[in-house]
Scaffold this motif. Structure first.
Motif, short mmCIF file in Angstrom:
data_model
loop_
_atom_site.label_atom_id
_atom_site.label_comp_id
_atom_site.label_asym_id
_atom_site.label_seq_id
_atom_site.Cartn_x
_atom_site.Cartn_y
_atom_site.Cartn_z
N GLY A 127 34.14 41.40 38.43
CA GLY A 127 34.45 40.96 37.15
C GLY A 127 35.34 39.43 37.64
O GLY A 127 35.09 38.37 38.21
N ALA A 128 36.17 40.13 36.72
CA ALA A 128 37.24 38.20 36.81
C ALA A 128 38.73 38.93 37.53
O ALA A 128 39.56 38.17 37.98
N LEU A 129 38.19 39.97 38.77
CA LEU A 129 38.98 40.20 39.67
C LEU A 129 38.88 39.72 41.00
O LEU A 129 37.34 40.19 41.40
N SER A 130 39.77 39.52 41.93
CA SER A 130 38.52 39.16 43.25
C SER A 130 39.61 39.87 44.44
O SER A 130 40.97 39.68 44.53
N TYR A 131 38.97 40.79 45.23
CA TYR A 131 40.04 41.41 45.88
C TYR A 131 39.48 40.76 47.41
O TYR A 131 38.26 40.13 47.90
#
Length: 468
Positions: A127-131
């Motif tokens: 989504g809008a996050l990156s891990y």
């Protein structure tokens, strides 16, 4: 019972059914535990990491909530929304704010990060996050979370004029690793104990499950030793048909032997009558031809007796359950031979343990022992000594006399069919040959030696069974 179950059997080899069952079950059990442990460990680490990521998202949300644009186009943070661990140097929790466009102002790092920078690697977009992961201060391995955030520029009248920043939050994975190691340690010891318990349970199951086969083996041993005539006891449904078939086989074998003995007896009676007729006719007509007929008739009688004895012994040697106490046979023969040779004052001394038994027919034992004792009485001067002792799974019967004895050359010749060293002593010359042939059928043998009494010593070895 428990002691017998846990006792290690010397026959538990790789070619045994019990060893194969235990080995196969143990291998599959250990393999299953190893695979299960791997997946449990992986699932636990995944769960801990997800919780860790959730904590990072909470810190990211707090950081974004605390952020706002300042008058110079940068980013300002309100302390009340920020985790206080960001303030402690090398605390293990860090953030970094950097402009998306190069050369833009407004970048910040947490006080805990001090003079380091976060450089995410192996990022995965969700989504809008990156891990991803990053190297932190003091060689810390960090789990990082990054998100793009846009702020309006306060100094610009156009409300659509914004500036983008990348918010990065990172935390040390040492806690995750510590929890995983603790869990793996507990998991390994638990599975080791569980595996050992399962192996013991498998061992008990196999030994108890194969107990009927051991009872079947013991029952067969009892039949072979003459302690029973057929398989006794209750067996499980899977083994009961085998026991029934074995009992049928034993009965069938006994019937075949009985029929063979009947045929042998009938043949003996059939041949003796014509031979008696020939002998009578020869006696009625004296002459050279009559003498030749009588000699041949006598030879035929000896041959018939010899081979009929062999045939009867061969038929009885394989019958399961044959068992003959030795002591009564020796005492009966000693008493009879003492009466037969009473005129020569021959003393027959026989000794034998009462529990010693011959694994075979009484008639065969009488045939062998009688020939040896009778031969000793014929050559003895005054005394014949007979001893029978157990030697493991065999019995050794020794017959000695105080007669003239035999030279080594003569001892090697004795035992040949019809071989007689002295025609002055009555006999057919087939006695020792019969002993040799019958003993071979039972897997035994006899040897001739010099006796301490001065005469001949005969040692006959036969299969034995202890009486109980």
């Amino acid at each position: 019972m428990a002691k017998n179950i846990f006792r290690l059997s010397p026959t538990l080899r790789l070619n045994s059914l019990a060893a194969r069952l235990i080995a196969a079950a143990a291998i599959w059990t250990m393999l299953g535990l190893a695979v299960g442990g791997y997946f449990l460990s992986d699932a636990f680490r995944t769960t801990v990491l997800e919780n860790f990521d959730a904590s990072l998202r909470a810190d990211m949300d707090g950081l974004i909530a605390a952020a706002g644009p300042d008058e110079n186009g940068g980013v300002v943070l309100e302390d009340r929304f920020i985790n206080h661990r960001f303030e402690r140097v090398y605390s293990g929790l860090y953030y970094q704010i950097k402009p998306v466009a190069a050369g833009q102002p407004g970048g910040q790092i947490s006080r805990s990060l001090f003079d380091h920078a976060l450089v995410p690697v192996d990022e995965q977009k969700q989504g809008a996050l990156s891990y991803g992961y990053a190297a932190g201060p003091e060689n810390q391995n960090l789990r990082v979370l990054s998100q793009r955030v846009e702020f309006p520029i306060a100094s610009t009248p156009d409300q659509n004029d914004t500036r983008a920043y990348t918010f990065i939050v990172g935390a040390d994975l040492a806690a995750v690793e510590a929890e995983s190691r603790a869990f793996n340690g507990t998991l390994i010891w638990s599975f080791v104990l569980l595996g050992l318990g399962l192996v013991v349970a498998i061992l008990l199951q196999v030994r108890i499950g194969l107990q009927p086969l051991r009872r079947l083996k013991d029952a067969l041993h009892r039949i072979r030793d003459g302690k029973a005539q057929h398989l006794e006891g209750d067996f499980p449904a899977e083994i009961a048909p085998l026991a029934a078939e074995l009992n049928s086989l034993i009965e069938h074998s006994a019937e075949i032997v009985a029929r063979a003995r009947t045929h042998v007896s009938n043949l003996a009676h059939f041949l003796k009558t014509p031979l008696s007729v020939l002998a009578s006719e020869a006696d009625a007509e004296p002459g050279v031809l009559a003498d030749q007929v009588r000699r041949q008739v006598e030879v035929m009688r000896r041959q018939v007796d010899h081979y009929l004895t062999r045939a009867r012994a061969a038929g009885s040697v394989n019958v399961l359950g044959n068992r003959t106490p030795v002591q009564p046979v020796l005492h009966d023969l000693a008493r009879v031979l003492s009466r037969i040779h009473a005129a020569r004052d021959i003393v027959v001394d026989a000794e034998c343990p009462s529990e010693l038994c011959f694994r075979g027919e009484r008639q065969d034992l009488e045939e062998m022992t009688g020939n040896l004792m009778d031969n000793a009485c014929k050559w003895a001067r005054h005394r014949v000594k007979v001893r029978a002792v157990a030697a493991g799974a065999r019995l050794v019967l020794t017959v000695e006399d105080d007669g003239p004895g035999l030279s080594p050359e003569d001892r090697s010749r004795v035992g040949e069919r019809g071989e007689r060293l002295d025609e002055t002593v009555p006999g057919s010359g087939f006695g020792l040959a019969i002993v040799r042939d019958i003993s071979k059928l039972y897997g035994g043998f006899f040897v001739l030696e010099a006796s301490e009494l001065g005469g001949l010593k005969t040692m006959l070895t036969l299969p034995a069974v202890q009486n109980s």
